[in-house]
Scaffold this motif. Structure first.
Motif, PDB file in Angstrom:
ATOM      1  N   ASP A  34       0.778  -1.525   0.527  1.00 28.86           N
ATOM      2  CA  ASP A  34       0.301   0.009   0.397  1.00 28.86           C
ATOM      3  C   ASP A  34       0.960   1.552   0.306  1.00 28.86           C
ATOM      4  O   ASP A  34       0.564   1.901   1.128  1.00 28.86           O
ATOM      5  CB  ASP A  34      -0.982  -0.227   1.075  1.00 28.86           C
ATOM      6  CG  ASP A  34      -1.974  -0.934   1.021  1.00 28.86           C
ATOM      7  OD1 ASP A  34      -2.743  -0.935   0.372  1.00 28.86           O
ATOM      8  OD2 ASP A  34      -1.743  -1.718   1.507  1.00 28.86           O
ATOM      9  N   ASP A  65      -0.697  -2.996  -4.030  1.00 29.21           N
ATOM     10  CA  ASP A  65      -0.756  -1.564  -4.524  1.00 29.21           C
ATOM     11  C   ASP A  65       0.265  -0.207  -3.554  1.00 29.21           C
ATOM     12  O   ASP A  65       0.757   0.121  -3.114  1.00 29.21           O
ATOM     13  CB  ASP A  65      -2.382  -0.940  -2.960  1.00 29.21           C
ATOM     14  CG  ASP A  65      -3.805  -1.621  -3.558  1.00 29.21           C
ATOM     15  OD1 ASP A  65      -3.856  -2.431  -4.865  1.00 29.21           O
ATOM     16  OD2 ASP A  65      -4.624  -0.746  -2.744  1.00 29.21           O
ATOM     17  N   ASN A 105      -6.225  -3.913  -5.346  1.00 30.21           N
ATOM     18  CA  ASN A 105      -7.074  -3.537  -5.951  1.00 30.21           C
ATOM     19  C   ASN A 105      -6.209  -2.889  -6.918  1.00 30.21           C
ATOM     20  O   ASN A 105      -7.361  -2.452  -7.713  1.00 30.21           O
ATOM     21  CB  ASN A 105      -8.313  -3.640  -5.380  1.00 30.21           C
ATOM     22  CG  ASN A 105      -7.646  -2.719  -4.006  1.00 30.21           C
ATOM     23  OD1 ASN A 105      -6.857  -2.712  -2.999  1.00 30.21           O
ATOM     24  ND2 ASN A 105      -8.513  -1.614  -4.252  1.00 30.21           N
ATOM     25  N   HIS A 140      -3.041  -9.467  -0.687  1.00 33.64           N
ATOM     26  CA  HIS A 140      -3.860  -8.415  -0.490  1.00 33.64           C
ATOM     27  C   HIS A 140      -3.793  -8.006   0.633  1.00 33.64           C
ATOM     28  O   HIS A 140      -4.085  -6.537   1.359  1.00 33.64           O
ATOM     29  CB  HIS A 140      -3.898  -7.779  -1.609  1.00 33.64           C
ATOM     30  CG  HIS A 140      -4.630  -6.058  -1.575  1.00 33.64           C
ATOM     31  ND1 HIS A 140      -2.790  -5.368  -1.440  1.00 33.64           N
ATOM     32  CD2 HIS A 140      -5.213  -5.497  -1.635  1.00 33.64           C
ATOM     33  CE1 HIS A 140      -4.013  -4.073  -0.945  1.00 33.64           C
ATOM     34  NE2 HIS A 140      -5.048  -3.795  -1.368  1.00 33.64           N
ATOM     35  N   HIS A 220      -3.805  -3.188   2.703  1.00 28.80           N
ATOM     36  CA  HIS A 220      -5.585  -3.643   1.912  1.00 28.80           C
ATOM     37  C   HIS A 220      -5.686  -2.136   3.008  1.00 28.80           C
ATOM     38  O   HIS A 220      -6.237  -1.148   2.743  1.00 28.80           O
ATOM     39  CB  HIS A 220      -5.743  -4.131   1.589  1.00 28.80           C
ATOM     40  CG  HIS A 220      -7.078  -4.063   1.134  1.00 28.80           C
ATOM     41  ND1 HIS A 220      -7.360  -3.099   0.000  1.00 28.80           N
ATOM     42  CD2 HIS A 220      -8.438  -4.454   1.506  1.00 28.80           C
ATOM     43  CE1 HIS A 220      -8.408  -2.987  -0.008  1.00 28.80           C
ATOM     44  NE2 HIS A 220      -9.667  -3.140   0.604  1.00 28.80           N
TER      45      HIS A 220
END
Ligand SMILES: [Mn+2]
Length: 268
Positions: A34, A65, A105, A140, A220
């Protein structure tokens, strides 16, 4: 032949778990996720670059991410693109120790060409790592957030080959524009105060039991925490990275066979 669609409950359905065997000499492994790397946040990119150059870890896992958006591996061919610059940094870092990458995502369109150019090994979701320490299930994390119903519908759609092919058939400039508008929509949703979904407890248990892993590491949710799930069982949530004039959030999860600690990237 007829095909029937079985709507099984994801909370109790055993996932397909990929297996990864770590090298026998790994003693220190790092996990990050992330970072949402984007050219408009140069300080986060710089911190990541410094970390990749200096980390003393035997292996580094990037669990999704990593990029704010990935519109297709052909972005790597665009002269001077941000994507090409990042792949170059990864490639350099991958010469010092193995790098592993799982999509999130935001960057789920990152494909084999990206992996090849950056010298990384791709991981499918979820993967269980076998190494000197306890088995670790890697994810994730978005698949576990069942409470986000709207997102789960998009996830199912966007992971289909047909949907991806249709999107990738658009010119790169069009895809960049789509990526931008998807981002501002998600920003608006965040600012509307809609609550973040967290990992579903039952699904988490099913996954960890299937993988025979006492530890789960995921990102995430941007809610870094160590959740005790039972005797010696942990759900360990990674921090996001965000560094600008007013915010300094960045963390590396460093794991040894004895346990884990959260450290600043410049201390890694
Ligand atoms: Mn995510």
């Amino acid at each position: 032949m007829t095909e029937s669609i079985v709507h099984s409950d994801p909370r109790t359905t055993a996932p397909q778990v990929a297996q990864l065997q770590g090298a026998p000499d790994w003693r220190v492994i790092d996990f990050i996720s992330d970072l949402h790397l984007q050219p408009t946040e140069p300080q986060t990119v710089q911190a990541w670059r410094n970390y990749l150059q200096r980390s003393t870890a035997d292996a580094i896992f990037m669990l999704g991410d990593l990029f704010e958006v990935w519109v297709g591996d052909d972005a790597l061919d665009e002269a001077g693109s941000f994507e090409a610059e990042c792949a170059g940094l990864l490639r350099e870092a991958a010469q010092k120790r193995p790098l592993f990458f799982m999509v999130g995502n935001r960057d789920f369109l990152a494909g084999n060409e990206f992996l090849r150019r950056s010298g990384m090994t791709g991981l499918t979701e979820p993967t269980v790592l076998h190494w000197a320490g306890p088995n670790i299930l890697l994810s994730h994390g978005d698949a576990l957030c069942l409470g986000d119903v709207e997102y789960q519908q998009f996830r199912a759609l966007s992971r289909s080959a047909a949907w991806q092919q249709q999107l990738l058939a658009q010119p790169l400039a069009v895809r960049r524009a789509i990526g931008k508008s998807a981002r501002s929509e998600s920003e608006q949703r965040k600012q509307s105060g809609a609550p973040y979904a967290d990992a579903d407890a039952q699904m988490t248990t099913t996954w960890m039991q299937t993988a025979q892993a006492p530890w789960l590491i995921h990102g995430h949710t941007h809610q870094p925490a160590d959740h005790a799930l039972g005797k010696d069982q942990w759900r360990i949530v990674l921090s996001d990275w965000h560094i600008d004039a007013s915010t300094h959030r960045a963390e590396v999860l460093r794991v040894t066979p004895e346990g884990w600690l959260r450290i600043a990237p410049e201390q890694a």
